[in-house]
Design a protein around this motif. Structure first.
Motif, PDB file in Angstrom:
ATOM      1  N   SER B  14      30.867   5.289  20.365  1.00 54.93           N
ATOM      2  CA  SER B  14      30.666   4.596  21.126  1.00 54.93           C
ATOM      3  C   SER B  14      30.680   4.343  22.706  1.00 54.93           C
ATOM      4  O   SER B  14      29.769   4.117  23.839  1.00 54.93           O
ATOM      5  CB  SER B  14      31.600   2.790  21.118  1.00 54.93           C
ATOM      6  OG  SER B  14      30.872   2.894  19.490  1.00 54.93           O
ATOM      7  N   VAL B  15      31.877   5.198  23.265  1.00 61.91           N
ATOM      8  CA  VAL B  15      32.270   6.298  24.691  1.00 61.91           C
ATOM      9  C   VAL B  15      30.859   6.572  25.399  1.00 61.91           C
ATOM     10  O   VAL B  15      30.306   5.762  26.140  1.00 61.91           O
ATOM     11  CB  VAL B  15      34.192   6.031  24.322  1.00 61.91           C
ATOM     12  CG1 VAL B  15      33.521   7.165  25.887  1.00 61.91           C
ATOM     13  CG2 VAL B  15      34.875   5.673  24.693  1.00 61.91           C
ATOM     14  N   ALA B 181      22.748  -3.393  23.862  1.00 65.23           N
ATOM     15  CA  ALA B 181      22.755  -1.953  23.092  1.00 65.23           C
ATOM     16  C   ALA B 181      23.567  -1.650  22.571  1.00 65.23           C
ATOM     17  O   ALA B 181      23.720  -1.206  21.604  1.00 65.23           O
ATOM     18  CB  ALA B 181      21.353  -1.098  24.027  1.00 65.23           C
ATOM     19  N   ILE B 182      24.434  -1.949  23.791  1.00 67.98           N
ATOM     20  CA  ILE B 182      25.588  -0.586  23.019  1.00 67.98           C
ATOM     21  C   ILE B 182      26.570  -1.689  21.839  1.00 67.98           C
ATOM     22  O   ILE B 182      27.044  -0.946  20.797  1.00 67.98           O
ATOM     23  CB  ILE B 182      26.809  -1.152  24.497  1.00 67.98           C
ATOM     24  CG1 ILE B 182      26.426  -0.403  25.521  1.00 67.98           C
ATOM     25  CG2 ILE B 182      28.499  -1.214  23.862  1.00 67.98           C
ATOM     26  CD1 ILE B 182      27.320  -0.221  26.902  1.00 67.98           C
ATOM     27  N   LEU B 183      26.604  -2.625  22.193  1.00 67.03           N
ATOM     28  CA  LEU B 183      26.548  -4.378  21.131  1.00 67.03           C
ATOM     29  C   LEU B 183      26.492  -3.345  19.294  1.00 67.03           C
ATOM     30  O   LEU B 183      26.885  -3.313  18.551  1.00 67.03           O
ATOM     31  CB  LEU B 183      27.108  -4.916  21.146  1.00 67.03           C
ATOM     32  CG  LEU B 183      27.616  -5.757  22.260  1.00 67.03           C
ATOM     33  CD1 LEU B 183      27.793  -7.264  22.207  1.00 67.03           C
ATOM     34  CD2 LEU B 183      29.177  -5.335  22.165  1.00 67.03           C
ATOM     35  N   LEU B 184      24.445  -3.710  19.665  1.00 62.75           N
ATOM     36  CA  LEU B 184      23.817  -2.997  18.168  1.00 62.75           C
ATOM     37  C   LEU B 184      24.439  -1.503  18.543  1.00 62.75           C
ATOM     38  O   LEU B 184      23.896  -1.329  16.908  1.00 62.75           O
ATOM     39  CB  LEU B 184      22.457  -2.990  19.143  1.00 62.75           C
ATOM     40  CG  LEU B 184      21.569  -3.128  18.004  1.00 62.75           C
ATOM     41  CD1 LEU B 184      21.628  -5.015  16.779  1.00 62.75           C
ATOM     42  CD2 LEU B 184      20.035  -2.670  18.945  1.00 62.75           C
ATOM     43  N   THR B 185      24.418  -0.810  19.312  1.00 61.16           N
ATOM     44  CA  THR B 185      24.551   0.591  18.565  1.00 61.16           C
ATOM     45  C   THR B 185      25.780   1.230  18.172  1.00 61.16           C
ATOM     46  O   THR B 185      25.982   1.808  16.951  1.00 61.16           O
ATOM     47  CB  THR B 185      24.533   1.940  20.090  1.00 61.16           C
ATOM     48  OG1 THR B 185      23.352   1.117  21.092  1.00 61.16           O
ATOM     49  CG2 THR B 185      24.520   2.780  19.552  1.00 61.16           C
ATOM     50  N   GLY B 186      27.000   0.065  19.007  1.00 64.26           N
ATOM     51  CA  GLY B 186      27.977   0.121  17.567  1.00 64.26           C
ATOM     52  C   GLY B 186      27.860  -0.475  16.178  1.00 64.26           C
ATOM     53  O   GLY B 186      28.260   0.942  15.718  1.00 64.26           O
TER      54      GLY B 186
END
Lengths: 227, 481
Positions: B14-15, B181-186
């Motif tokens: 995630s980071v 996008a970050i949330l989705l990727t997470g």
């Protein structure tokens, strides 16, 4: 009563034999399975005390062989194996009792007595013939309430006659079940002991209990008919 | 929780994703910002040049024609644009009506210079400052004019509100896109990581389900990913070794119990029978002597057991000393000489060739002493014991044999099992409880040697020790395993 001790550890075997002899039993000893089987096959023993881990032939195989030959000798298995499976296997192979080493000698004696009683189909440890009482547990003899002191041999003879009360027992039966093989059968030891025993239990006015059957042997019991 | 593989994987990925997305967002933003500003500046330059066309020089003087109708944006009351013109001596030629008495920042640039600034009416704006030559009033006079052409500085400023708004919208858009996008990727990563660590969790659950009471269970090696296969394989190997060790331990414990119970029963019975009635002093002495002998037997067995246990667990360090086989055998034999004589045993001891090797003297003495002890104990009265040693190119062979073997040929393998007793005479000595050869085997294994027996070679019982030749002492002795 004649007992066979099959145990490979010499000091233990000797101590058991000594203790049994002192309790009035005739004792044979065997240090391994082969000799044990040979002795046991003679059929002269009332009880066989059998170790399991024996050299040359193990105890269970001795037991199996005895039962295969239809021997009905009472076998007490005496072993260091204490698991329930071992006990089940021993008893299922035809052992009558199972005692785990180390044991209290008094318990071994009591179990041997119980096996002897079972062999002669007596439930009680006190045998009663007329006014004669033979307490096999305490080795005490009373006649008409009066205590009679007997030597070890005399007691052993009386106990054997009592267990076979009403039956004729031959001199060789008596010989085999009561005495160690350290004198020859031709001697009149049995007759001598019968004489000694008669003096002690028949000296009072009561009826005679030990009867002689000429050419057959002796019988213990109440008899009304004259000899 | 933070140490769990799943969470660490999730956190790290995630980071990384966040960093990459943020960097891409910034890159897009700066590219767009740059090109928008370039467009803006280009338009500003065009307007500046149009304005500059109104600056004229007549003689020494420079002035600017300002048509407030044509260029209404510089005079508007609301949201006006600004300009200001300076002469090269710093005097102001003209300024837009919107400026009133105020000034635009006056710089003297060699080339067109754009700056972002706060406009006099507090709006955000952008200014262009250029320096140019004033156009002569009469074009025809141009080069013939007696006056030098004057340089003027023109500053034009206009608001950037719509540009700022566009950029702000872009910032919001990028932040929104990157954030989601970050949330989705997470979320996707969480599912992926969970799926990826599932085999690990399955193996962990399998391991957790193992019980020390049932060591026969094995982990399924076929279904784990190849990365975990070595772990599962090693673990299964460990389990197998544990199981066999436990089984050995169990049977060993049972054997020990049996071997200790028998003399214990002997002691108890002897004492109880002895105590059951008054006896002659001689009878007591005999009973006590018997008890002593049984205690000796138990003690010898416990000592052997202890030694065996220490040998097996590798607690005994192995020395590496020179050993001359001939004299060493004589040394080992001496404690048994008396017993051999008492049993009228004939000793057959051919000359031993001079063999020197390196080994652990104490270990070797113990092993050979054990074999001598067996030989003296089991030889028939009036029999013979034969001792010999020879050497091959790679090994030293020591043979100790005795007559009167009562072991059946074919029982050799049993002889090395702890507590196996094939010989009825064992109880006659009362000191042999079936540990000797097992102990010998382990001691010799420690010294890189082996022991084998021929149980009944024409009435002879032969024990054969084979030791590697190691005159230089190069081969390091193995530790117990």
């Amino acid at each position: 009563m004649r007992v066979l001790v099959v145990e490979d550890f010499q000091p233990l075997r000797e101590s058991i034999a000594q203790g049994l002899r002192e309790a009035g039993y005739a004792v044979d000893e065997a240090p391994d399975g082969e000799q044990g089987l040979w002795h046991a096959k003679s059929g002269e023993h009332d009880v066989v005390i059998l170790d399991i881990m024996l050299p040359r032939r193990d105890g269970l195989s001795v037991l199996k062989e005895l039962r295969r030959e239809k021997s009905d000798v009472h076998v007490l298995v005496l072993t260091a194996r204490d698991t329930p499976q071992d006990k089940v296997r021993g008893l299922d192979m035809g052992a009558d009792d199972y005692l785990v080493k180390p044991f209290v000698f008094a318990e071994l004696l009591a179990r041997v007595r119980a096996l002897v009683r079972r062999k002669y189909e007596t439930r009680s440890s006190v045998l009663t013939i007329g006014d004669l009482e033979v307490d096999t547990a305490h080795r005490a003899v009373k006649r008409a309430g009066a205590t009679i002191d007997l030597s070890g041999r005399e007691y052993a003879l009386l106990e054997y006659l009592s267990l076979n009360a009403g039956r004729i027992v031959s001199r060789s039966d008596i010989w085999q079940h009561v005495y160690d093989f350290n004198a020859s059968l031709e001697s009149n030891v049995v007759d001598v002991y019968i004489g000694l025993l008669r003096k002690k239990i028949e000296r009072n006015t009561g009826p005679r209990l030990i009867h002689t059957r000429r050419g057959q042997g002796y019988m213990l019991g109440e008899m009304t008919e004259p000899e | 929780m933070t140490r769990s593989l799943q969470w660490r994987l999730l956190l790290h990925t995630s980071v990384a994703t966040t960093a990459v997305l943020a960097m891409m967002g910034f890159a897009v933003y700066f590219c767009v910002q740059r090109s928008l500003y370039a467009e803006f500046d280009k338009a500003l330059l065009v307007r500046a040049r149009a304005l500059a066309a109104n600056i004229e020089q007549s003689g020494q003087h420079v002035n600017m024609d300002f048509d407030s109708e044509q260029m209404a944006e510089f005079a508007a009351r609301k949201r006006p644009d600004y300009f200001q013109v300076w002469l090269d001596d710093g005097s102001i030629v003209s300024r837009s009506p919107s400026l009133g008495n105020r000034d635009l920042p006056h710089i003297d640039p060699r080339q067109p210079t754009f700056v972002s600034l706060i406009l006099p009416d507090r709006r955000n704006g952008r200014a262009l400052t250029i320096t140019l030559a004033a156009r002569p009033e009469n074009e025809d006079e141009g080069p013939k004019s007696p006056f030098a052409t004057r340089l003027v500085t023109l500053a034009i400023a206009t608001e950037t509100t719509s540009l700022d708004e566009t950029l702000q919208n872009l910032r919001w858009l990028l932040a929104g896109v990157c954030g989601s996008a970050i949330l989705l990727t997470g979320a996707v990563l969480m599912a992926v990581v969970r799926h990826a660590v599932m085999p690990v969790q399955r193996v962990a659950a399998d391991i957790e389900a193992l019980k020390e009471t049932d060591l026969s269970v094995r982990l399924a090696a076929g279904v784990v990913p190849p990365e975990l296969a070595p772990v599962v394989e090693k673990l299964n190997g460990l389990l197998a070794r544990l199981e066999s060790a436990f089984t050995r331990e169990k049977s060993f414990t049972a054997d020990v119990a049996h071997e200790l119970r028998t003399p214990l029963a002997g002691l108890q019975t002897t004492l109880e029978v002895c105590r059951s009635r008054p006896r002659e002093p001689a009878a007591y002495i005999a009973a006590i002597d018997r008890c002593r002998a049984m205690i000796d037997r138990m003690q010898a067995m416990i000592e052997s057991l202890l030694l065996l246990a220490r040998t097996e667990s590798g607690q005994l360090p192995v020395e590496n000393q020179p050993v001359e086989i001939g004299p060493f055998l004589v040394e080992c034999w001496s404690p048994f000489q008396g017993r051999a004589q008492a049993r009228r045993v004939q000793i057959d001891w051919p000359a031993v060739p001079s063999i020197i090797t390196r080994s652990d003297r104490e270990r070797l003495r113990l092993a050979i002493g054990n074999i001598f002890d067996n030989a003296v104990s089991y030889v028939d009265d009036g029999g013979a014991i034969r001792v010999g040693a020879s050497q091959t190119s790679t090994a030293i062979i020591i043979e100790i044999a005795n007559t009167g073997s009562r072991v059946e040929a074919g029982d050799e393998a049993h002889l090395f099992e702890r507590f196996w007793r094939g010989d009825p005479s064992r109880t006659d000595t009362g000191l042999h409880c079936g540990l000797g050869l097992s102990l010998c085997q382990r001691l010799l294994r420690l010294l890189n040697g082996t022991i084998s027996v021929e149980a009944n070679a024409g009435g002879w019982f032969i024990a054969r020790i084979v030791m590697p030749i190691d005159p230089a002492g190069t081969a390091a002795p193995r530790t117990a395993g």
